[in-house]
Write a protein that holds these residues in place. Sequence first.
Motif, short mmCIF file in Angstrom:
data_model
loop_
_atom_site.label_atom_id
_atom_site.label_comp_id
_atom_site.label_asym_id
_atom_site.label_seq_id
_atom_site.Cartn_x
_atom_site.Cartn_y
_atom_site.Cartn_z
N TRP A 140 -53.52 86.57 13.07
CA TRP A 140 -53.69 85.34 13.58
C TRP A 140 -52.49 84.82 14.16
CZ3 TRP A 140 -57.99 84.66 15.43
CH2 TRP A 140 -59.23 85.11 14.94
N ASP A 141 -51.13 85.27 13.92
CA ASP A 141 -49.96 84.45 14.05
C ASP A 141 -49.88 83.83 15.65
OD1 ASP A 141 -48.56 85.05 11.65
OD2 ASP A 141 -47.48 86.93 12.37
N PRO A 142 -50.45 84.64 16.64
CA PRO A 142 -50.60 84.23 17.94
C PRO A 142 -51.33 82.89 18.02
CG PRO A 142 -50.48 86.43 18.21
CD PRO A 142 -50.78 85.96 16.70
N LEU A 143 -52.38 82.90 17.03
CA LEU A 143 -53.24 81.43 17.01
C LEU A 143 -52.42 80.27 16.53
CD1 LEU A 143 -56.06 80.33 17.30
CD2 LEU A 143 -56.69 80.87 14.95
N LYS A 144 -51.72 80.71 15.31
CA LYS A 144 -51.01 79.70 14.60
C LYS A 144 -50.00 79.21 15.64
CE LYS A 144 -48.55 78.75 10.42
NZ LYS A 144 -47.95 79.24 9.21
N LYS A 145 -49.56 80.06 16.63
CA LYS A 145 -48.37 79.42 17.32
C LYS A 145 -48.97 78.63 18.45
CE LYS A 145 -44.46 81.22 19.82
NZ LYS A 145 -43.54 82.37 20.37
N LEU A 146 -50.14 78.98 18.92
CA LEU A 146 -50.83 78.23 20.12
C LEU A 146 -51.30 76.75 19.45
CD1 LEU A 146 -52.54 77.90 22.64
CD2 LEU A 146 -54.49 78.92 21.61
N PHE A 147 -51.97 77.05 18.15
CA PHE A 147 -52.26 75.55 17.21
C PHE A 147 -50.82 74.78 17.22
CE2 PHE A 147 -53.56 73.48 13.46
CZ PHE A 147 -54.63 73.10 14.03
N ASP A 148 -50.03 75.22 17.05
CA ASP A 148 -48.71 74.34 16.86
C ASP A 148 -48.42 73.88 18.17
OD1 ASP A 148 -48.50 74.47 14.08
OD2 ASP A 148 -46.80 76.51 14.25
#
Length: 180
Positions: A140-148
């Motif tokens: 989920w690293d890309p999702l976390k980056k998108l969320f940020d």
Amino acid sequence: MIKNVCVFCSSSNHLSNDYHQAATLMGSLLAKNDFTLIFGGGGAGLMGGISRAVLENGGKVYGFMPEFLRVLEGSEIDIENLEIVETMHIRKQKMHDHADAFIVLPGGFGTLDELFETLGWRQLNLHQKPIVIVNTLGYWDPLKKLFDNVIDNNFASHEHRNYLIFVETPEEAIKYLKSV
């Protein structure tokens, strides 16, 4: 107090064994910590693995599955509390209604759909339930980056940063749920 935990995750069987092991661990930890699993009712992939692990460890499982998916996928899970519903929308509503908290394991578009609807409802103040994302192998690293990125560019409020709790392991997810 959190008792019923809805888990969103993949129904694919074509995944790395590491993801299957994490799902199995999550299921056993839910059961051993007296949480009831609320899920989409399927017997395949991570979804099937987590529900089997809950049952094998003496836990309770409630599933909601649309009739068309039961016909399409079948259900290998022998659970007493499997409700066949008419549509995917009803399935999601029932999972939301029965859940005290949400855990998100790796998954595809269906998992993202469930997560984003849950997050959107949280943003609209339709619920106050915790949403915990288990970031197995950095999935989920890309999702976390998108969320940020969404928050940093003011498309969502900075307070919304607290709506998703990212953890690395099933153990951390359980620890978090027991602390709230």
